[in-house]
Design a protein around this motif. Structure first.
Motif, short mmCIF file in Angstrom:
data_model
loop_
_atom_site.label_atom_id
_atom_site.label_comp_id
_atom_site.label_asym_id
_atom_site.label_seq_id
_atom_site.Cartn_x
_atom_site.Cartn_y
_atom_site.Cartn_z
N LEU A 121 31.13 -50.48 26.26
CA LEU A 121 31.42 -49.54 24.81
C LEU A 121 31.80 -49.98 23.53
O LEU A 121 31.62 -49.66 22.65
N THR A 122 32.65 -51.86 24.11
CA THR A 122 32.72 -52.36 22.81
C THR A 122 32.04 -53.75 22.45
O THR A 122 33.05 -54.87 23.68
N PRO A 123 30.58 -53.96 22.85
CA PRO A 123 30.65 -55.33 23.52
C PRO A 123 31.22 -56.62 22.66
O PRO A 123 31.54 -55.83 21.12
N THR A 124 31.60 -57.06 23.08
CA THR A 124 32.01 -58.63 22.63
C THR A 124 31.53 -58.69 21.30
O THR A 124 32.50 -58.97 19.88
N SER A 125 30.15 -58.87 21.13
CA SER A 125 29.51 -59.37 19.72
C SER A 125 28.80 -58.10 19.34
O SER A 125 27.69 -57.71 19.93
N PRO A 126 29.03 -57.25 18.75
CA PRO A 126 28.40 -55.92 18.46
C PRO A 126 27.03 -56.30 18.41
O PRO A 126 26.30 -55.11 18.40
N THR A 127 26.49 -57.17 17.30
CA THR A 127 25.49 -57.24 17.04
C THR A 127 23.80 -58.15 18.20
O THR A 127 23.10 -57.88 18.11
N ASN A 128 24.75 -58.68 19.05
CA ASN A 128 24.32 -58.85 20.18
C ASN A 128 24.97 -58.64 21.72
O ASN A 128 25.72 -58.70 22.12
N PRO A 129 24.82 -57.25 21.82
CA PRO A 129 25.51 -56.91 22.65
C PRO A 129 25.07 -57.49 24.46
O PRO A 129 25.38 -56.60 25.60
N ASP A 130 24.03 -58.27 24.64
CA ASP A 130 23.52 -58.08 25.57
C ASP A 130 24.02 -58.68 26.73
O ASP A 130 23.59 -58.77 28.24
N PRO A 131 24.65 -60.03 26.35
CA PRO A 131 25.24 -60.75 26.98
C PRO A 131 26.60 -59.68 27.99
O PRO A 131 27.11 -59.98 29.05
N SER A 132 27.12 -58.97 27.00
CA SER A 132 28.13 -58.17 27.61
C SER A 132 27.36 -57.12 28.93
O SER A 132 28.15 -56.75 29.18
N LEU A 133 26.27 -56.46 28.15
CA LEU A 133 25.51 -55.70 29.29
C LEU A 133 25.81 -56.82 30.79
O LEU A 133 25.75 -56.14 32.10
N GLN A 134 25.21 -58.14 30.41
CA GLN A 134 24.79 -58.92 31.31
C GLN A 134 26.13 -58.65 32.53
O GLN A 134 26.53 -58.29 33.07
N ARG A 135 27.36 -59.58 31.71
CA ARG A 135 28.80 -58.85 32.22
C ARG A 135 28.85 -57.61 33.05
O ARG A 135 29.73 -58.43 34.06
N ALA A 136 28.96 -56.77 31.96
CA ALA A 136 29.13 -55.42 32.71
C ALA A 136 28.51 -55.35 33.58
O ALA A 136 29.06 -54.65 35.19
N TRP A 137 27.05 -55.51 33.87
CA TRP A 137 26.32 -54.99 35.79
C TRP A 137 26.91 -56.14 35.94
O TRP A 137 27.12 -55.47 37.69
N ALA A 138 27.03 -57.36 36.31
CA ALA A 138 27.60 -58.53 37.39
C ALA A 138 28.92 -57.80 37.75
O ALA A 138 28.87 -58.17 39.13
N ALA A 139 29.93 -57.24 36.71
CA ALA A 139 31.08 -56.93 37.16
C ALA A 139 30.38 -55.76 38.04
O ALA A 139 31.49 -55.32 39.35
N ALA A 140 29.83 -54.90 37.86
CA ALA A 140 29.46 -53.65 38.45
C ALA A 140 29.07 -53.82 39.97
O ALA A 140 29.25 -53.14 41.22
N LEU A 141 28.27 -54.58 39.50
CA LEU A 141 27.31 -55.34 41.44
C LEU A 141 28.98 -55.98 42.38
O LEU A 141 29.24 -55.58 43.76
N ILE A 142 30.14 -56.86 41.01
CA ILE A 142 30.51 -57.68 42.11
C ILE A 142 32.03 -56.01 42.69
O ILE A 142 31.88 -55.87 43.73
N LEU A 143 31.90 -54.93 41.90
CA LEU A 143 32.14 -53.65 42.87
C LEU A 143 31.91 -52.87 43.78
O LEU A 143 32.95 -52.96 44.94
N ILE A 144 30.64 -53.16 43.49
CA ILE A 144 29.87 -52.58 44.88
C ILE A 144 29.83 -53.65 46.30
O ILE A 144 30.45 -52.99 47.34
N VAL A 145 30.04 -54.75 46.35
CA VAL A 145 30.01 -55.51 47.14
C VAL A 145 31.32 -55.32 47.48
O VAL A 145 31.88 -55.62 48.81
N ILE A 146 32.46 -55.24 46.56
CA ILE A 146 33.88 -55.31 47.41
C ILE A 146 33.95 -53.95 48.14
O ILE A 146 35.12 -54.14 49.38
N VAL A 147 33.79 -53.47 48.15
CA VAL A 147 33.75 -51.57 47.93
C VAL A 147 32.93 -52.07 49.87
O VAL A 147 33.58 -51.31 51.00
N MET A 148 31.82 -52.22 49.48
CA MET A 148 31.25 -52.80 50.61
C MET A 148 32.14 -53.86 51.98
O MET A 148 31.49 -53.24 53.04
N LEU A 149 32.96 -54.70 51.39
CA LEU A 149 33.44 -55.66 52.28
C LEU A 149 34.08 -54.84 52.99
O LEU A 149 34.71 -55.01 54.23
#
Ligand SMILES: Nc1ncnc2c1ncn2[C@@H]1O[C@H](COP(=O)(O)OP(=O)(O)O)[C@@H](O)[C@H]1O
Ligand SMILES: [Mg+2]
Lengths: 377, 259
Positions: free
Chosen positions: A330-358
């Motif tokens: 929602l509020t990327p760290t860099s409003p002009t370049n949201p890609d790194p934030s997006l990448q971190r968000a997806w990776a965090a989502a993956l971690i969450l899924i892995v935790i639930v699977m564990l």
């Protein structure tokens, strides 16, 4: 032998008739696969007519297959087997329909999350990461910095406290309901309120915890434990319901066997009833954890949001994985370049899924370790 | 070890429903007493009142007197848990604890009560109880395997071993062989015959041959119709009940004319 008998002029007609009644036509092995291949081909052609896309192709092929396979089987084997195969293939279709979204979600999260999943993400927080850092990363001057370590810490500690509170309360409530209440009004009203609690929207639970701690410590008191209380409110009904079901299926005969040995009621419960049900209870608890670990709304109003690591659930704001994802998108760290934030968000989502699977894996292991021993003659 | 039971004036209710009415009987120590009668006449209900197991069923209550060697089981201050450790029970369906090994099943009465017992004493208790239940030779090599892996007849003997490991004075059995095949039934009957050297045994059975084979005294219960209470019709030495009953109802039942 049979050939000569049946070709002989005096072949017994009765045995032939009996044979006809016992066996009927059987479809050749290749029939259904052939119909399947044909439906896929024809489906592709049909969807090309309308305007080709994969989803349309799959739908056409499935419908064609259902109709054609049913017809083919009923022509060869009769209408009863035709209906049988129709229902069989309908069930398979339903199964595929149910699994497609799941696989799609996992695929999307893996595809988007894996590139961002690195030691940096797992082991650093967002402390000191600014828009400038991300801009530099996009410009290729530096790697993508910043991570979700603080969010993992938050998720683990808040969930830990929530589990620590809700499991004993839920377990004891279920024990009261199944073993002691005997249909008394207290038991019936607890059941009623637990049912009501099951339906509480999670944001209401968050507001409840925020308001409660607001009363105690002044307005907008936010720290990890407040969020844990909110999650406890959400977890308790699930734990109660699951445990109740598991205790109910423990056969009464085992309780009676224990009483007949001169064992007191509470010992019967702790040493016979609960051990017999423990595997089901453990997986119920895991499901309850999995239900709350992905909560976002109640955490926003109770734990606040932080960019640095905070191990202390009793003071200071805390971030969890869902709120981390939420803010990164929602509020990327860099409003002009949201890609790194997006990448971190997806990776965090993956971690969450892995935790639930564990968690699920752990529940299965626990269940297996405690399961009643049935094998072994 | 073995004690006698005297029942007087006993009524048993489920809520408002009078299930068993006005039973009076004396059960000798070191004997086998059989309860027979058509189903629904209250045999199980009455049996359960002999060790207060009926109190486990919501709404069930008993009025009257049950004396164990002169001590009233229903007297003030009597703890039903203690009663049950002195009067054990074996049920119709074998019910070993599924979470426990054969050894732990036998030790259940000790372990569930968290009594301290040395390894040697435990081993001795397991062996003597299983031998008492005629099961030792069949399971001595697999004491650590689950009890639920045994055959139905073996499971039932395991339950008997579990009951005698508590060292009760009386053993109550509610149709212990009715879920078993003839060979296992015979094993249980032989066992009951041996148990009466040391224990008072009370057994409910719907099998009249079984009652006449194993019991010293037999009690015939009957019911006049659905909704009516079950009553003790006749009680006496088994040979008398089967060959020369005093009551017409008993004669009709044991000769197979009804029931
Ligand atoms: N748990 C119970 N609640 C209410 N009534 C019961 C219960 N168990 C048995 N009864 C009633 O008590 C009567 C005697 O039952 P029971 O003792 O089981 O008979 P038996 O063992 O001789 O077949 C029957 O009418 C039965 O319906
Ligand atoms: Mg019965």
């Amino acid at each position: 032998m049979f050939n000569t008998a049946s070709s002989a002029p005096v072949a017994t007609p009765s045995s032939g008739a009996r044979k006809a009644r016992l066996t009927s036509n059987q479809r050749p092995k290749w029939l259904v696969p052939a119909v399947g291949v044909a439906s896929i081909v024809v489906g592709a052609a049909l969807s090309a007519l309308v305007g080709f896309n994969v989803a349309l192709w799959a739908v056409f092929a499935a419908v064609l297959f259902l109709v054609a396979a049913t017809l083919a089987v009923s022509l060869v084997e009769g209408p009863r087997n035709g209906a049988d195969s129709l229902v069989t293939y309908l069930v398979y279709t339903a199964f595929v329909l149910a699994v497609v979204p799941l696989i799609s979600v996992i695929w999307t999260v893996l595809a988007n999350g894996l590139p961002g999943l690195n030691a940096n993400l797992l082991l650093t927080s967002m402390n000191g990461v600014t828009g400038a850092t991300d801009n530099a990363a996009v410009a290729g001057e530096a790697p993508v910095l910043g991570g979700a370590y603080h969010a993992i810490v938050g998720t683990v500690s808040i969930t830990f406290w929530a589990t620590l509170m809700s499991v004993p309360i839920g377990l004891l409530t279920a024990i009261y309901l199944v073993e002691y209440s005997k249909g008394a009004w207290l038991g019936r009203s607890i059941t009623f309120f637990v049912d009501v609690m099951t339906g509480i929207p999670s944001i209401v639970a968050g507001l409840f915890a925020a308001a409660l701690f607001g009363l105690l410590f002044g307005p907008s008191t936010r720290f990890g434990f407040v969020a844990a209380v909110a999650l406890t409110v959400l977890m308790i009904p699930t734990v109660v319901k699951n445990t109740e079901e598991m205790l109910k299926i423990v056969p009464n005969e085992l309780r009676e066997a224990s009483y007949a040995l001169g064992v007191r009621k509470w010992r019967t419960i702790t040493k016979v009833v609960i051990p017999t049900a423990i595997s089901g209870i453990a997986s119920g608890v895991t499901l309850a954890i999995a239900r709350v670990i992905g909560e976002t709304a109640p955490l926003l109003v109770t734990a606040g949001f932080a960019t640095s690591i905070n191990w202390n659930s009793f003071s200071g704001w805390m971030t969890t994985l869902p709120t981390y994802i939420y803010y990164q998108i929602l509020t990327p760290t860099s409003p002009t370049n949201p890609d790194p934030s997006l990448q971190r968000a997806w990776a965090a989502a993956l971690i969450l899924i892995v935790i639930v699977m564990l968690l699920n894996l752990i529940a299965r292991l626990v269940a297996r370790a405690f399961a009643p021993k049935t094998a072994g003659r | 070890m073995s004690k006698r039971i005297d029942v007087d004036n006993l009524n048993v209710y489920y809520g408002d429903f009078l299930a068993v009415e006005d039973v009076k009987m004396g059960i000798d120590a070191r004997s086998v007493t059989a309860f027979i009668g058509p189903s629904g006449c209250g045999k199980s209900t009455f049996l359960r009142t002999l060790n207060r197991m009926h109190e486990v069923i919501p709404g069930a209550r008993a009025e009257g007197q049950v004396l164990l060697d002169g001590e009233d089981l229903y007297g003030p201050g009597v703890d039903p848990v203690v009663v049950r450790s002195m009067i054990g029970m074996v049920f119709q369906r074998p019910n070993p604890f599924p979470t426990m090994s054969i050894r732990d099943n036998v030790l259940a009465g000790v372990k569930l009560n968290s009594k301290r017992i040395s390894r040697g004493d435990a081993d001795a208790l397991v062996e003597s109880s299983l031998q008492g239940a005629n099961l030792w030779n069949e399971v001595k090599d697999r004491l650590d395997k689950p009890g639920s892996g045994l055959s139905g007849g073996q499971q039932q003997r395991l339950c008997i071993a579990r009951a005698i490991a508590v060292k009760p004075d009386v053993i109550l059995m509610d149709e212990p062989a009715s879920a078993l095949d003839p060979i296992s039934t015979l094993a249980i009957e032989d066992l009951i015959n041996e148990l009466k050297q040391d224990y008072t045994v009370v057994i409910v059975t719907h099998n009249m041959q079984q009652a006449s084979r194993i019991s010293d005294r037999t009690a015939f219960f009957n019911i006049q119709g659905t909704g009516k209470p079950g009553k003790l019709i006749e009680y006496g030495p088994t040979s008398e009940i089967f060959s020369n009953p005093k009551q017409q109802q008993t004669e009709d039942y044991v000769s197979g004319r009804f029931g």
